[in-house]
Write a protein that holds these residues in place. Structure first.
Motif, PDB file in Angstrom:
ATOM      1  N   ILE A  17     -12.209  -1.371  -3.859  1.00 14.50           N
ATOM      2  CA  ILE A  17     -10.849  -1.290  -4.403  1.00 14.50           C
ATOM      3  C   ILE A  17      -9.991  -2.416  -3.827  1.00 14.50           C
ATOM      4  CG2 ILE A  17      -8.734   0.100  -4.454  1.00 14.50           C
ATOM      5  CD1 ILE A  17     -10.583   2.598  -4.534  1.00 14.50           C
ATOM      6  N   GLU A  18     -10.091  -2.645  -2.530  1.00 13.85           N
ATOM      7  CA  GLU A  18      -9.317  -3.718  -1.903  1.00 13.85           C
ATOM      8  C   GLU A  18      -9.724  -5.080  -2.466  1.00 13.85           C
ATOM      9  OE1 GLU A  18      -8.442  -5.670   2.479  1.00 13.85           O
ATOM     10  OE2 GLU A  18      -9.518  -3.773   2.370  1.00 13.85           O
ATOM     11  N   VAL A  53     -10.822 -12.646 -18.717  1.00 14.98           N
ATOM     12  CA  VAL A  53     -11.547 -12.570 -17.450  1.00 14.98           C
ATOM     13  C   VAL A  53     -11.834 -11.092 -17.246  1.00 14.98           C
ATOM     14  CG1 VAL A  53     -11.363 -12.811 -14.942  1.00 14.98           C
ATOM     15  CG2 VAL A  53     -10.479 -14.615 -16.437  1.00 14.98           C
ATOM     16  N   ARG A  54     -13.047 -10.783 -16.812  1.00 18.51           N
ATOM     17  CA  ARG A  54     -13.392  -9.397 -16.508  1.00 18.51           C
ATOM     18  C   ARG A  54     -13.798  -9.281 -15.048  1.00 18.51           C
ATOM     19  NH1 ARG A  54     -15.708  -9.393 -21.840  1.00 18.51           N
ATOM     20  NH2 ARG A  54     -14.163  -8.349 -23.097  1.00 18.51           N
ATOM     21  N   LEU A  55     -13.346  -8.204 -14.416  1.00 18.49           N
ATOM     22  CA  LEU A  55     -13.754  -7.852 -13.057  1.00 18.49           C
ATOM     23  C   LEU A  55     -14.592  -6.587 -13.167  1.00 18.49           C
ATOM     24  CD1 LEU A  55     -10.383  -8.327 -11.131  1.00 18.49           C
ATOM     25  CD2 LEU A  55     -12.245  -9.979 -11.433  1.00 18.49           C
ATOM     26  N   ILE A  56     -15.864  -6.695 -12.813  1.00 23.38           N
ATOM     27  CA  ILE A  56     -16.794  -5.588 -13.015  1.00 23.38           C
ATOM     28  C   ILE A  56     -17.274  -5.092 -11.648  1.00 23.38           C
ATOM     29  CG2 ILE A  56     -18.908  -4.871 -14.187  1.00 23.38           C
ATOM     30  CD1 ILE A  56     -18.442  -7.510 -15.942  1.00 23.38           C
ATOM     31  N   PRO A  57     -16.688  -3.991 -11.173  1.00 27.12           N
ATOM     32  CA  PRO A  57     -17.026  -3.499  -9.833  1.00 27.12           C
ATOM     33  C   PRO A  57     -18.350  -2.733  -9.795  1.00 27.12           C
ATOM     34  CG  PRO A  57     -15.291  -2.163 -10.794  1.00 27.12           C
ATOM     35  CD  PRO A  57     -15.624  -3.231 -11.784  1.00 27.12           C
ATOM     36  N   PHE A  58     -19.030  -2.860  -8.668  1.00 28.34           N
ATOM     37  CA  PHE A  58     -20.226  -2.101  -8.342  1.00 28.34           C
ATOM     38  C   PHE A  58     -20.002  -1.536  -6.942  1.00 28.34           C
ATOM     39  CE2 PHE A  58     -21.527  -5.067 -11.570  1.00 28.34           C
ATOM     40  CZ  PHE A  58     -22.424  -4.350 -12.349  1.00 28.34           C
ATOM     41  N   LYS A  59     -20.958  -0.797  -6.405  1.00 23.68           N
ATOM     42  CA  LYS A  59     -20.737  -0.172  -5.092  1.00 23.68           C
ATOM     43  C   LYS A  59     -20.666  -1.174  -3.944  1.00 23.68           C
ATOM     44  CE  LYS A  59     -25.552   0.745  -4.202  1.00 23.68           C
ATOM     45  NZ  LYS A  59     -26.556   1.593  -3.716  1.00 23.68           N
ATOM     46  N   ASP A  60     -21.305  -2.361  -4.088  1.00 24.91           N
ATOM     47  CA  ASP A  60     -21.326  -3.324  -2.989  1.00 24.91           C
ATOM     48  C   ASP A  60     -20.909  -4.737  -3.382  1.00 24.91           C
ATOM     49  OD1 ASP A  60     -23.534  -3.934  -4.520  1.00 24.91           O
ATOM     50  OD2 ASP A  60     -24.916  -4.102  -2.831  1.00 24.91           O
ATOM     51  N   HIS A  61     -20.496  -4.933  -4.624  1.00 25.65           N
ATOM     52  CA  HIS A  61     -20.052  -6.254  -5.073  1.00 25.65           C
ATOM     53  C   HIS A  61     -19.223  -6.130  -6.339  1.00 25.65           C
ATOM     54  CE1 HIS A  61     -23.586  -5.765  -7.700  1.00 25.65           C
ATOM     55  NE2 HIS A  61     -23.061  -6.700  -8.486  1.00 25.65           N
ATOM     56  N   ILE A  62     -18.632  -7.252  -6.733  1.00 21.29           N
ATOM     57  CA  ILE A  62     -17.895  -7.326  -7.993  1.00 21.29           C
ATOM     58  C   ILE A  62     -18.413  -8.531  -8.757  1.00 21.29           C
ATOM     59  CG2 ILE A  62     -15.642  -7.780  -9.071  1.00 21.29           C
ATOM     60  CD1 ILE A  62     -14.340  -6.127  -6.883  1.00 21.29           C
ATOM     61  N   ASN A  63     -18.712  -8.314 -10.027  1.00 21.14           N
ATOM     62  CA  ASN A  63     -19.066  -9.411 -10.915  1.00 21.14           C
ATOM     63  C   ASN A  63     -17.780  -9.915 -11.565  1.00 21.14           C
ATOM     64  OD1 ASN A  63     -21.751  -9.064 -10.412  1.00 21.14           O
ATOM     65  ND2 ASN A  63     -22.327  -8.555 -12.502  1.00 21.14           N
ATOM     66  N   MET A  86     -22.023 -14.830 -14.849  1.00 18.77           N
ATOM     67  CA  MET A  86     -21.058 -14.078 -14.042  1.00 18.77           C
ATOM     68  C   MET A  86     -21.266 -14.389 -12.572  1.00 18.77           C
ATOM     69  SD  MET A  86     -20.875 -10.313 -15.673  1.00 18.77           S
ATOM     70  CE  MET A  86     -21.501 -10.073 -17.311  1.00 18.77           C
ATOM     71  N   VAL A  87     -20.181 -14.505 -11.843  1.00 18.53           N
ATOM     72  CA  VAL A  87     -20.230 -14.739 -10.405  1.00 18.53           C
ATOM     73  C   VAL A  87     -20.268 -13.384  -9.707  1.00 18.53           C
ATOM     74  CG1 VAL A  87     -19.029 -15.755  -8.435  1.00 18.53           C
ATOM     75  CG2 VAL A  87     -18.858 -16.830 -10.692  1.00 18.53           C
ATOM     76  N   GLN A  88     -21.191 -13.223  -8.768  1.00  9.16           N
ATOM     77  CA  GLN A  88     -21.271 -11.987  -7.985  1.00  9.16           C
ATOM     78  C   GLN A  88     -20.744 -12.260  -6.585  1.00  9.16           C
ATOM     79  OE1 GLN A  88     -25.372 -10.698  -8.126  1.00  9.16           O
ATOM     80  NE2 GLN A  88     -25.013  -9.545  -9.992  1.00  9.16           N
ATOM     81  N   ILE A  89     -19.766 -11.470  -6.176  1.00  3.85           N
ATOM     82  CA  ILE A  89     -19.227 -11.583  -4.827  1.00  3.85           C
ATOM     83  C   ILE A  89     -19.463 -10.251  -4.125  1.00  3.85           C
ATOM     84  CG2 ILE A  89     -17.208 -12.048  -3.406  1.00  3.85           C
ATOM     85  CD1 ILE A  89     -16.095 -13.690  -5.716  1.00  3.85           C
ATOM     86  N   TYR A  90     -20.229 -10.315  -3.037  1.00  5.76           N
ATOM     87  CA  TYR A  90     -20.565  -9.122  -2.276  1.00  5.76           C
ATOM     88  C   TYR A  90     -19.521  -8.875  -1.183  1.00  5.76           C
ATOM     89  CZ  TYR A  90     -24.965  -8.751  -4.693  1.00  5.76           C
ATOM     90  OH  TYR A  90     -25.899  -8.578  -5.671  1.00  5.76           O
TER      91      TYR A  90
END
Length: 118
Positions: A17-18, A53-63, A86-90
């Motif tokens: 969330i942060e 632009v899309r922000l796609i959250p997962f449990k340990d990263h955001i695409n 898509m860029v993945q940021i963990y």
């Protein structure tokens, strides 16, 4: 924040969330027009005209889905890029704010220029 987006993101861990809120703020800070925020296919999306632009959250990263990301592979060398661009940021990674501001601006401002010239 759009109420649907707020409800959607609340189900994720606080660290995601942060991170999401920081990325969202970066989108808003990177362009002169305020993007329209909504869920598209249950994914938080930010529109200026047809550009998004899309922000796609997962449990340990955001695409991050942004058309201009492919043109910034060198700046994003330490980050995974999916086959769809898509860029993945963990969570353990630093967020490349300057590169993302440029990507968001290139993706969304192009549409802003088209809209303002009409």
């Amino acid at each position: 924040m759009n109420e649907q987006v707020k409800e959607y993101i609340e189900k994720y861990p606080s660290e995601i969330i942060e991170m999401f809120n920081n990325l969202r703020k970066t989108i808003f800070d990177s362009i002169s027009n305020e993007p329209q925020e909504s869920l598209w296919a249950k994914l938080p999306s930010y529109y200026v005209g047809e550009a998004f632009v899309r922000l796609i959250p997962f449990k340990d990263h955001i695409n991050i889905e942004a058309q201009a990301a492919a043109g910034h592979k060198e700046e994003l060398a330490g980050y995974k890029m999916t086959p769809k661009g898509m860029v993945q940021i963990y969570l353990k990674q630093d967020i490349p704010y300057e590169a993302l501001k440029q990507i968001f601006a290139e993706t969304l401002e192009q549409q802003t220029s088209v809209l303002s010239s009409k």
